[in-house]
Each structure stands twice: as C-alpha cells, then as structure tokens.
Write a protein that holds these residues in place. Structure first.
Motif, short mmCIF file in Angstrom:
data_model
loop_
_atom_site.label_atom_id
_atom_site.label_comp_id
_atom_site.label_asym_id
_atom_site.label_seq_id
_atom_site.Cartn_x
_atom_site.Cartn_y
_atom_site.Cartn_z
N LEU A 111 0.64 -1.18 0.01
CA LEU A 111 -0.05 0.08 0.01
C LEU A 111 0.86 1.32 -0.01
O LEU A 111 0.63 2.26 -0.73
CB LEU A 111 -0.94 -0.07 1.41
CG LEU A 111 -1.76 1.19 1.39
CD1 LEU A 111 -2.70 1.25 0.37
CD2 LEU A 111 -2.52 1.22 2.80
N LYS A 115 0.98 4.10 -2.79
CA LYS A 115 0.55 5.43 -2.24
C LYS A 115 1.60 6.27 -2.66
O LYS A 115 1.27 7.68 -3.20
CB LYS A 115 0.12 5.72 -0.89
CG LYS A 115 -1.13 5.00 -0.58
CD LYS A 115 -2.00 5.67 0.48
CE LYS A 115 -3.33 5.28 0.28
NZ LYS A 115 -4.19 5.60 1.59
N PRO A 132 -3.32 -6.51 0.78
CA PRO A 132 -4.46 -5.75 0.05
C PRO A 132 -3.92 -6.16 -1.30
O PRO A 132 -2.93 -6.66 -1.78
CB PRO A 132 -4.20 -4.31 0.29
CG PRO A 132 -2.66 -4.27 0.71
CD PRO A 132 -2.42 -5.63 1.49
N ASP A 181 -3.57 3.72 -6.33
CA ASP A 181 -3.55 3.76 -4.88
C ASP A 181 -5.20 3.31 -4.41
O ASP A 181 -5.57 3.94 -3.17
CB ASP A 181 -3.56 5.31 -4.74
CG ASP A 181 -4.33 6.20 -5.42
OD1 ASP A 181 -5.04 5.65 -6.19
OD2 ASP A 181 -4.08 7.47 -5.05
N MET A 227 -6.48 0.53 -3.19
CA MET A 227 -6.20 -0.80 -2.81
C MET A 227 -7.44 -1.36 -1.86
O MET A 227 -7.92 -0.52 -1.10
CB MET A 227 -4.93 -1.16 -2.19
CG MET A 227 -3.88 -0.99 -2.96
SD MET A 227 -2.38 -1.46 -2.15
CE MET A 227 -2.35 -3.16 -3.11
N VAL A 251 -7.24 -3.22 2.95
CA VAL A 251 -6.06 -2.84 3.60
C VAL A 251 -6.37 -2.58 5.22
O VAL A 251 -5.42 -2.00 5.66
CB VAL A 251 -5.78 -1.23 3.24
CG1 VAL A 251 -5.65 -1.18 1.77
CG2 VAL A 251 -7.31 -0.52 3.44
N CYS A 290 -3.35 -3.10 7.26
CA CYS A 290 -2.13 -2.06 7.04
C CYS A 290 -2.19 -0.84 7.88
O CYS A 290 -3.08 -0.42 8.12
CB CYS A 290 -2.05 -1.67 5.46
SG CYS A 290 -1.88 -2.80 4.46
N LYS A 347 -2.71 2.81 6.60
CA LYS A 347 -3.63 3.13 5.56
C LYS A 347 -4.28 4.59 5.71
O LYS A 347 -4.68 5.20 4.68
CB LYS A 347 -5.04 2.27 5.31
CG LYS A 347 -5.49 2.20 6.88
CD LYS A 347 -6.69 1.26 7.00
CE LYS A 347 -7.27 0.75 8.10
NZ LYS A 347 -6.67 0.11 9.25
#
Ligand SMILES: Cc1ncc(C[n+]2csc(CCOP(=O)(O)OP(=O)(O)O)c2C)c(N)n1
Ligand SMILES: [Mg+2]
Lengths: 165, 571
Positions: B263, B267, B551, B560, B562, B565, B568, B571
């Motif tokens: 992720l 991003k 993800p 970007d 996803m 997540v 994560c 996020k």
C-alpha cells in the motif's frame, strides 16, 4: 486517423515478410496494402506498407518495426513530398451501347487499354491511389468484372535546397 | 561435404566459445546427432529434464541467477512445441535463452514428415528472433548471431531450428569473431543532453521516487541504483521483476508496487513530485488501471533500453533510451554537478523510512501459532542466508512471496512476471541451483503449480540438484479462487483441486526428501531438515484453504485504490 505510408528496407531472409506482417497482426494494426520488391541494395528488399493511425500510433509502429532484426531502415513518407503510385488492372463491362462512354472516361483518367473482348474492356492505370479510387468508383457504373491493384509503392522526392544568397 | 567439421561439432565448438557450461534438454529421433556429440563431452554438461517445458524454464532460471544466457534443446515436432511456454516466458521477462530445436531433414521439410512442426513459424512471435538453419555452412554464424541477439539490447529467447542433415553434414565454413547484422545495433549509450535535463529535474525534486524494474537487475546496476537513491533521498519501489534491485531491508526501499504491491509503495507513486522509472515497461500489473491517474502530478522520467517501450503504455515527460547501468552511472555524475541547487528531501525521506519500517513490523507476520503463508515466509526470511535464491510458482504463493519475502540482492528472487506461468518455479529453481550450486535455492510453490511440473523431481534426483520446494498447500487454485471469492460471488468453478497427492509420499517415491508441516512452530525445523538432507526436498505446508493475499488493487482500480487494507497500519 490518417493514411500513412511506411517504407521499410529489410534484409532478404527467409521469413522476413512473415515476421513483418506478423508484427502488425500481433499488435492489432491493420495493413491496407503491402508491397515487396527488390531495392537498390543487394540482399535487401523494400516493403511499402500503407496503414492508418495518428502520429503516436505511427511512432509506435516505427519503433516496433525497428526492433525486428532484419529491418535496416524505416521511413515514414510525407505524402506532400513523396511520389505515391498504385497500379490497377480493371476489367469493365462494355457492350456496344456504352463502349464509347467507357473509353471516353478511360481516356480522361489517362488509363491504357490492354485488352478488349466483345463484352469487356481491360484497362490499366498507374496513378496516385486516390485517383485510382475515383477511377474505380466511376467505372462501377458500368459494372466491374474483375479488379486488381498492386498496392502502394512510394518514393520521397529530393527537395533541392536553395543555396543561400 | 566430407571435409571440415560436422554440424554437431560446430554446435559444441560454438557453445564452448560462448562459455556455455550447462544445458537442459530432452532427446528424440532428430536430435540424436547432437546428443551423440555431447555424449562424451566433459566441458558442457547436458542435463536431462523430464519434460521439455522444464528445459526451457531451467535455462531461464539459470540465466536469471547467473546473468549468462541459458541454453536448452528439444527434438523436432512435439519436443519443440513443448518448449513454447518456456520460450515466451523468457522473452516476456527479457531473459536471454538460446534454444536448439531439431528439425526433420531439409529435404523432408514441408512434406508433413513424422514429427515435423513449423517450429520457425510457431516460435516467430514468441521469441526475440529465430533461425532455421538450412546449411551447415551457416551454422556457426547463426549460433554466434543467436547468442548475440539473445544477450544484448533488450534480452530475450532465440530459437535455432536444426534439421537433421544440417547437424550431420560437414562444413569448412566457420565464422570467427563477432556476427554483425545490418539492422541490429541496440543503442545503449544514453543521450547526454537528455541525461542532463533529467538530472536537473531530479535535483529539483522535493519528493523523488524511483521505480525500478527488471532492467536494473539485467543490467547489473543495483549497486549504483542504491547510491543514486541515497544521494537523492528517493524512495525506491520496484516491480515484481525488479525485486532485489535494491536491498529490501534498506530504509529507502518501499517494496513492490502494483496489483499485489505494498500500500505504501502504491500511495507514494501518487504522492511523489518526480518519478524516475528505470528498466520497467509499465505492465498493467504494475500500473493498475486508469493510466491517467498513475502518478498524475509527477514529472515522469522513463529510461529503458528498448525505445519501443517509451511512451507505449504511459506518456512521459522525459523519455531516455539506454542501458540501465550507464543511465544510472551517468545520472549520478550529472547530479553531483548540480549539488549546490539540490533541494532538501529530508521530510520525504523520513516519510519513506517510516513506511518502510511500518511494513517491517507488519502485524500479519506476528506469530499466532497458526500456519499462515505470512508466517511461513517470515520464517523463510530468517532462515535463509544472504546468498539464497528464492523462486516462485504463480498464484497466491507468488504474491505472498513477492509481498513478504525480503530480497537482499539482485538475481535472488526469480519469478515469472509477464507470462505468469504456473510450473515455472520448480524447473527455474533447478536451473538456478545449477548456476549457483553453493546457494540455497527454494521454490515457494502452490499445490496446483507444482503438480504441473513435479516430474522434474526425477531430474533433480538423478542430476543431484538439491533444491527445496515449499508448497503453500491450500487445495485450491488459490489465486483464481480469491478472485471468485471477491468478485464472482464465491462461485468456485474449476478451482477446487479435489484429491491431491500426498506430496510427502510423492517426493519419497522419487527418492526425494518430503515432510509435512502443520504447525507454525515446525516451519524452521522442516526447512533445516530439507536443506540438511542434501537432496531435492518437498515441504508440504498445510495452510488454510480460503486465505487471501491482501491488500490488492481490484480489477479496474487505480494504483492507490487498494482493497483489503484492514491490516495495513499506514492506510
Ligand atoms: C499455466 C497456467 N495456467 C493457468 C494459469 C491461471 N492461474 C493463475 S494463478 C492460478 C492458481 C494457481 O494455483 P496454485 O499453484 O495452487 O497456487 P495458489 O494460488 O493456490 O497459491 C491459476 C490457475 C496460469 N497462471 N498459468
Ligand atoms: Mg493452491
């Protein structure tokens, strides 16, 4: 989308024509016409390809062609500065009634009579492909029995640079 | 005809001149002459695989691990057609492989002779180039040309089709020195003017990001890439093929981007102000969908050895043709000249470091007793030494490996990228082990994939190639099942594997080592047993059948965007 003429110098190797046409079909690009003939360089042929695409698409084609091992040189011909020719053989129905009219039009297009039978006339014309398109359209009025075109071949004009002064 | 070298002698002489020490093959009627020539050969080891696809993948794995071209051979007809998948796999990932295929005698070509196939025609669109040799006189020229094409410019597979009589006839023709092609001159030296412009953009960047693809690894440019990143304070994300281009434990490493990327990496693609892309072809698995929203605000720089990749999938501001090695080396030189105008990138660098360590401390790899793919790969990370090579099959196993396996050096993560070929990892591991006999080699496998190529256990046993296969056994074609779960209403059509073999017994039946693992606490011991056994080994990791690799970017999603997540932290 405009018509583009691409002139390619390739080494004469078995399979180079297949490789070339295969690249076009694999990348989903249409070929309008493709002609192959010997070139001025020994062991090399010249292929003239007519396709459609915008500037970006043509640039992609050019790069993909250049990637082929046998391809020595790729030229995108500028229609304004090139001589472009296509040869057409056309057998048109012409009986007693319309024969004179057919011949008149044939003459106007500067085509040559290469064969005559009781029901048909066979004409030959070498010209810019757009002129041939118009010629064929006109002849459709009489009924076309058979039509052959060789596909486009083209060469760039040498533009003399004016010497300064 | 009765003078000079036999065709097969020419082949072997050329192989030695190309420094080929190993090749992978499988014989047949039309290939007997070449096999016969290799029978008493001691400088070139000929490894008998159990299916030609294995030969192509092993050659491919050999090339990826060693950096030298891999070589394989197969007989005419079915032998040649069995190579096809492997050849395309190599070409799509730009891996140098030279394949010799036997062909019916020249006189019989075109007669639909027994085991005749139009190998030249069939392999034309799936290789970088191919040859049908019609006379022994052309043989040495062709072989040397084939190696040159396979291993220069953008690399790839090259096929040499060898009719039986061409192998057996004699010729006095032998090409010495380099083969030249009028139309083949890959430009690898980057344009200095463009380099200078790019260097200027890079020093002006406040949020620089490097996206490194397989080209960086193929060009052996990893060391310089790290220097460049450190100098710029740039984050480094990689594609699947680029894994290992920067040590993934380096604080500037953001891991893999794309559909199953991290992720943070995805991003940052859309947060950077200058994106430097090197040796990457913007595959859809890397970019996600909606190409206009891929790094929309960044100045995009794309350097690749293949000019046809520039502006192909994504329009960029600064395209540059060149070998990644030269590009990066020269960029460093130019950037140093602009030292006084270089922008401060400290804030960005800290953000990159933060994202890096968030992934390092990922919750999903905390031991909880359960045998999950995450824990298995985390244990593998700790177990393997720094020279170990990991290959993967295709599916969830591949993406778990890509996501969690920390690759520290180039050429040590080997995976089928462009083609996504199930059954690649095991034969590729065999090839890699032949190239690097002193390295630990582990194939992170799926049950479905391994079944496609498990006959190569016989190759590895017979030829004494002790690689380890770790099967993430979920009894499913897991990745397809994951798509069905997420996007097709859980309709598991065609993905449940039904009765699977007992993989331990399967291994043992070949004389290989096998062990089943059911608890997280047993992973390390099993790995140790397998590597200590000294023979090819299969570890059957029984994981939950419906676990997902998340993800991910869902089909149609932007880079970007996803899903999954939840676990994560950033996020
Ligand atoms: C030769 C081949 N056939 C089909 C596919 C499509 N495919 C992609 S992943 C996958 C499932 C792989 O199953 P398995 O090896 O068990 O791995 P898992 O996803 O379960 O880890 C399939 C069928 C493929 N990539 N390659
Ligand atoms: Mg599976």
């Amino acid at each position: 989308m405009s018509t583009q003429i691409i002139s390619v110098l390739v080494e004469d190797e078995a399979g180079s024509l297949t490789r070339m046409s295969g690249m076009f079909s694999r990348r989903g690009i249409n070929i309008h016409s493709l002609t192959v003939s010997p070139s001025e360089k020994e062991g090399m042929s010249r292929m003239t390809i007519v396709t459609t695409g915008d500037e970006r698409e043509i640039e992609k084609i050019e790069k993909q062609l250049n990637k082929l091992i046998e391809v020595v040189k790729v030229n995108i011909l500028d229609k304004n500065t090139s001589v472009v020719r296509d040869l057409c053989l056309l057998k048109v129905y012409a009986d007693k009634e319309n024969r004179a009219e057919v011949l008149e039009i044939a003459n106007a297009f500067k085509s040559n009579i290469v064969d005559i039978s009781i029901r048909t006339i066979t004409l030959e014309i070498t010209a810019d492909p757009l002129d041939i398109d118009r010629f064929v359209e006109t002849m459709k009025n009489f009924g076309i029995k058979e039509l052959f075109r060789t596909g486009v071949t083209a060469i760039s004009r040498d533009i003399e640079k004016k010497s300064g002064g | 005809m009765s003078e000079g070298l036999k065709g097969t002698e020419i082949v072997v002489k050329c192989l030695k001149e190309e420094n080929v020490k190993n090749l992978f093959g499988f014989p047949g009627g039309q290939l007997i002459p070449l096999y016969d020539e290799l029978y008493e050969e001691t400088d070139v080891r000929s490894i008998l695989v159990r299916h030609e696809q294995g030969a192509a993948h092993a050659a491919d794995g050999y090339a990826r691990a060693s950096g030298d071209p891999g070589v394989c051979m197969a007989t005419s007809g079915p032998g040649a057609t069995n190579l096809i998948t492997g050849l395309l796999n190599a070409t799509m990932d730009s891996i140098p492989v030279v394949a010799f295929t036997a062909q019916v005698p020249t006189k019989a070509i075109g007669t639909d002779a027994f085991q005749e196939a139009d190998t030249f025609g069939i392999t034309m669109p799936i290789t970088k180039h191919n040859f049908l040799v019609k006379s022994t006189d052309h043989l040495s020229w062709t072989i040397k040309g084939a190696f040159k094409i396979a291993n220069t410019g953008r690399k790839g597979a090259v096929v040499i089709d060898l009719p039986n009589d061409v192998q057996q006839n004699r010729s006095k023709e032998y090409h010495h020195g380099e083969v030249k092609f009028a139309g083949y001159n890959p430009s690898i030296v980057p344009n200095p003017l463009q380099l200078k412009r790019i260097a200027q953009k890079l020093v002006e960047a406040e949020r620089p990001l490097i996206l490194a693809g397989g080209g960086v690894i193929l060009a052996n440019a990893s060391e310089d890439l790290r220097l460049l990143a450190e100098y710029l304070g740039a984050g480094v994300a990689t594609t699947l093929m680029g894994k290992g281009a920067i040590p993934e434990n380096h604080p500037l490493s953001l891991g893999m981007v794309g559909m199953h990327g991290r992720l943070g990496a995805n991003k940052m693609i859309n947060n950077c102000d200058v994106l430097l892309v090197i040796g990457c072809r913007f595959s859809d698995r890397t970019t996600g969908w909606g190409l206009e929203s891929f790094a929309p605000d960044a100045v995009k720089i794309h350097c690749d050895i293949d000019s046809s990749e520039l502006n192909k999938n994504i329009s960029v501001d600064f395209p540059l043709v060149g070998d990644a090695n030269l590009v990066i080396r020269d960029l460093i030189k130019f950037i140093k000249k602009f030292e006084d105008v270089k922008k401060d990138t400290n804030i960005w660098r800290k953000r990159v470091n933060q994202l890096h360590s968030m992934c390092e401390e990922c919750e999903t790899v905390k031991p909880n007793g359960k045998l999950t793919p995450e824990i298995i790969i985390k244990t593998i990370n700790n177990f393997l030494d720094d020279n170990a090579i990991v290959t993967t099959e295709v599916g969830q196993n591949q993406m778990f490996a890509a996501h969690y396996y920390i690759t520290k050096k180039p050429r040590q993560f080997i995976s089928s990228g462009g083609l996504g070929t199930m059954g690649f990892g095991f034969p590729a591991a065999i090839g890699a082990k032949v190239a690097k006999p002193d390295s630990q080699v582990l194939d992170i496998a799926g049950d479905g994939s391994f079944l496609m190529v498990c006959q190569e256990l016989a190759t590895a046993m017979t030829e004494d190639i002790p690689v380890v296969v770790g099967i993430l056994n979920n009894s499913f074609l897991g990745m397809v099942r994951q798509w069905q779960e997420l996007f097709w209403d859980k309709r598991y059509a065609g993905t449940k594997l039904g009765t699977l073999p007992d993989f331990v017994k399967l291994a043992e039946s070949f004389g290989a080592y096998g062990e089943r693992v059911e608890k997280a606490s047993d992973i390390e011991k099993a790995l140790k047993n397998a590597f200590d056994s000294g023979i090819v080994s299969v570890l059957d990791f029984k994981i939950e059948s419906e676990t997902n690799i998340l993800p991910m970017i869902p089909p149609g999603g932007r880079v970007d965007e996803m899903i999954g997540v939840g676990r994560c932290r950033h996020k």
